[in-house]
Scaffold this motif. Sequence first.
Motif, PDB file in Angstrom:
ATOM      1  N   SER A  38     -25.803  24.669 -45.573  1.00 51.75           N
ATOM      2  CA  SER A  38     -26.900  23.737 -45.835  1.00 51.75           C
ATOM      3  C   SER A  38     -26.450  22.556 -46.690  1.00 51.75           C
ATOM      4  O   SER A  38     -25.740  22.721 -47.677  1.00 51.75           O
ATOM      5  CB  SER A  38     -28.033  24.479 -46.538  1.00 51.75           C
ATOM      6  N   LEU A  39     -26.879  21.367 -46.284  1.00 54.10           N
ATOM      7  CA  LEU A  39     -26.473  20.153 -46.984  1.00 54.10           C
ATOM      8  C   LEU A  39     -26.923  20.172 -48.436  1.00 54.10           C
ATOM      9  O   LEU A  39     -26.171  19.813 -49.346  1.00 54.10           O
ATOM     10  CB  LEU A  39     -27.058  18.926 -46.265  1.00 54.10           C
ATOM     11  N   ASP A  40     -28.157  20.598 -48.649  1.00 52.96           N
ATOM     12  CA  ASP A  40     -28.693  20.636 -50.009  1.00 52.96           C
ATOM     13  C   ASP A  40     -27.886  21.571 -50.905  1.00 52.96           C
ATOM     14  O   ASP A  40     -27.655  21.303 -52.077  1.00 52.96           O
ATOM     15  CB  ASP A  40     -30.153  21.099 -49.978  1.00 52.96           C
ATOM     16  N   TYR A  41     -27.483  22.656 -50.320  1.00 51.76           N
ATOM     17  CA  TYR A  41     -26.718  23.621 -51.105  1.00 51.76           C
ATOM     18  C   TYR A  41     -25.332  23.066 -51.413  1.00 51.76           C
ATOM     19  O   TYR A  41     -24.816  23.208 -52.522  1.00 51.76           O
ATOM     20  CB  TYR A  41     -26.610  24.933 -50.332  1.00 51.76           C
ATOM     21  N   LEU A  42     -24.754  22.378 -50.448  1.00 51.45           N
ATOM     22  CA  LEU A  42     -23.450  21.755 -50.657  1.00 51.45           C
ATOM     23  C   LEU A  42     -23.519  20.750 -51.797  1.00 51.45           C
ATOM     24  O   LEU A  42     -22.578  20.636 -52.595  1.00 51.45           O
ATOM     25  CB  LEU A  42     -22.985  21.047 -49.384  1.00 51.45           C
ATOM     26  N   GLU A  43     -24.622  20.029 -51.863  1.00 49.62           N
ATOM     27  CA  GLU A  43     -24.765  19.038 -52.925  1.00 49.62           C
ATOM     28  C   GLU A  43     -24.738  19.689 -54.296  1.00 49.62           C
ATOM     29  O   GLU A  43     -24.109  19.184 -55.217  1.00 49.62           O
ATOM     30  CB  GLU A  43     -26.047  18.228 -52.714  1.00 49.62           C
ATOM     31  N   GLN A  44     -25.414  20.795 -54.388  1.00 52.04           N
ATOM     32  CA  GLN A  44     -25.372  21.552 -55.651  1.00 52.04           C
ATOM     33  C   GLN A  44     -23.941  21.939 -56.014  1.00 52.04           C
ATOM     34  O   GLN A  44     -23.498  21.789 -57.145  1.00 52.04           O
ATOM     35  CB  GLN A  44     -26.165  22.849 -55.487  1.00 52.04           C
ATOM     36  N   ILE A  45     -23.254  22.454 -55.014  1.00 51.83           N
ATOM     37  CA  ILE A  45     -21.893  22.948 -55.235  1.00 51.83           C
ATOM     38  C   ILE A  45     -20.951  21.803 -55.605  1.00 51.83           C
ATOM     39  O   ILE A  45     -20.164  21.905 -56.552  1.00 51.83           O
ATOM     40  CB  ILE A  45     -21.392  23.691 -53.974  1.00 51.83           C
ATOM     41  N   PHE A  46     -21.054  20.697 -54.883  1.00 55.14           N
ATOM     42  CA  PHE A  46     -20.150  19.586 -55.143  1.00 55.14           C
ATOM     43  C   PHE A  46     -20.438  18.893 -56.470  1.00 55.14           C
ATOM     44  O   PHE A  46     -19.542  18.327 -57.090  1.00 55.14           O
ATOM     45  CB  PHE A  46     -20.154  18.601 -53.976  1.00 55.14           C
ATOM     46  N   SER A  47     -21.674  18.960 -56.875  1.00 54.80           N
ATOM     47  CA  SER A  47     -21.996  18.412 -58.186  1.00 54.80           C
ATOM     48  C   SER A  47     -21.172  19.126 -59.259  1.00 54.80           C
ATOM     49  O   SER A  47     -20.645  18.513 -60.187  1.00 54.80           O
ATOM     50  CB  SER A  47     -23.486  18.583 -58.447  1.00 54.80           C
ATOM     51  N   LYS A  48     -21.060  20.419 -59.103  1.00 56.32           N
ATOM     52  CA  LYS A  48     -20.285  21.205 -60.063  1.00 56.32           C
ATOM     53  C   LYS A  48     -18.795  20.952 -59.932  1.00 56.32           C
ATOM     54  O   LYS A  48     -18.069  20.874 -60.932  1.00 56.32           O
ATOM     55  CB  LYS A  48     -20.573  22.692 -59.857  1.00 56.32           C
ATOM     56  N   LEU A  49     -18.347  20.826 -58.701  1.00 52.74           N
ATOM     57  CA  LEU A  49     -16.918  20.584 -58.477  1.00 52.74           C
ATOM     58  C   LEU A  49     -16.502  19.227 -59.050  1.00 52.74           C
ATOM     59  O   LEU A  49     -15.385  19.057 -59.545  1.00 52.74           O
ATOM     60  CB  LEU A  49     -16.596  20.640 -56.978  1.00 52.74           C
ATOM     61  N   ARG A  50     -17.432  18.298 -58.976  1.00 50.80           N
ATOM     62  CA  ARG A  50     -17.136  16.965 -59.504  1.00 50.80           C
ATOM     63  C   ARG A  50     -17.053  16.994 -61.026  1.00 50.80           C
ATOM     64  O   ARG A  50     -16.167  16.406 -61.633  1.00 50.80           O
ATOM     65  CB  ARG A  50     -18.210  15.975 -59.054  1.00 50.80           C
ATOM     66  N   LYS A  51     -17.982  17.706 -61.641  1.00 51.62           N
ATOM     67  CA  LYS A  51     -17.978  17.789 -63.101  1.00 51.62           C
ATOM     68  C   LYS A  51     -16.698  18.417 -63.621  1.00 51.62           C
ATOM     69  O   LYS A  51     -16.240  18.107 -64.726  1.00 51.62           O
ATOM     70  CB  LYS A  51     -19.194  18.581 -63.581  1.00 51.62           C
ATOM     71  N   LYS A  52     -16.129  19.287 -62.843  1.00 51.85           N
ATOM     72  CA  LYS A  52     -14.883  19.940 -63.257  1.00 51.85           C
ATOM     73  C   LYS A  52     -13.666  19.177 -62.749  1.00 51.85           C
ATOM     74  O   LYS A  52     -12.544  19.671 -62.797  1.00 51.85           O
ATOM     75  CB  LYS A  52     -14.847  21.381 -62.730  1.00 51.85           C
ATOM     76  N   GLU A  53     -13.925  17.992 -62.220  1.00 46.32           N
ATOM     77  CA  GLU A  53     -12.858  17.093 -61.773  1.00 46.32           C
ATOM     78  C   GLU A  53     -11.951  17.683 -60.706  1.00 46.32           C
ATOM     79  O   GLU A  53     -10.750  17.383 -60.649  1.00 46.32           O
ATOM     80  CB  GLU A  53     -12.030  16.633 -62.991  1.00 46.32           C
TER      81      GLU A  53
END
Lengths: 141, 141
Positions: A38-53
């Motif tokens: 799901s796109l929405d779920y991916l957004e959640q996940i990538f938000s975290k991946l981005r914060k951790k660089e």
Amino acid sequence: MKLTSKGRYAVMALVDLARFDSINPVSLRDISLRQGISLDYLEQIFSKLRKKEIVQSVRGTQGGYVLNKKAREIKLTNIFDAVDEKVKTVQCKKESKKGCTGKLTKCVAHNLWDELEKHINDFFNEKSLEDLVKNNNEKRI
Amino acid sequence: MKLTSKGRYAVMALVDLARFDSINPVSLRDISLRQGISLDYLEQIFSKLRKKEIVQSVRGTQGGYVLNKKAREIKLTNIFDAVDEKVKTVQCKKESKKGCTGKLTKCVAHNLWDELEKHINDFFNEKSLEDLVKNNNEKRI
DNA sequence: ATGATACTTGACTATTTTAGTCAGGTTTAT
DNA sequence: ATAAACCTGACTAAAATAGTCAAGTATCAT
């Protein structure tokens, strides 16, 4: 211990990203379609991946995400850590007077759990995103 | 993947049992008091352990439980298996058309998860209840 | 400039799992 | 007989999981 869909999705998405991001940023929409997440779920996940660089975002049209490090440098530990998949076994209750007080009378399971945790973490520390991509490509021949 | 309190309690209770059952059957009440685990919950757990023939029950006054096998022969795998702690990682959805169909296009995570599962199971297959009891006794000196 | 694409954030929610509790038994040693 | 201890099944509160939904903001292509 936790090792659930979120962690699996993160791994799948990053392998997908690693395979395609050398040309253009990869949009979550594409990953969503290719991996069936799901796109929405991916957004959640990538938000975290981005914060951790682990990834970098590129906004606007033709935007998307790219890896922020070389695939070889991204270990699975980093990925799981980023999405809050704690490779930790259930801890003993602190309130419990009996059993495990953390000092001399450490509960039996305590040492065992520590040991297991180390085992798993070692496994995840060895594996990099690059390993997975290679493995995936081989399977596709 | 699952590895929770129930599994930990089962291990703690069995180590407790292994240390004391050579003299008399050990009552769940005693285990409950020594390990700080709810009696009702222990009953649930021991019901499962009995069905898998890891312990034997002795009914009536002065009754309790005894190991049904030698501590050396009881592997952690058996214990976790008995209490439904499946050492299994989350499976890929069968409905998902994309990603993992289980054939040629196995999803990336699939192989990794299989590998990890094997790692953990190996770890648990090596450890017997006897190992834990020994370890526990050493710590108590 | 403007519309479309795509990232960004936060709140919300249904379902499942966990970690028990509770009630009412049955068995057996003393 | 009676108390200790096993036995069983149903029930439940709380947490975790796996998302969805809504309302943005940034930037590129034209």
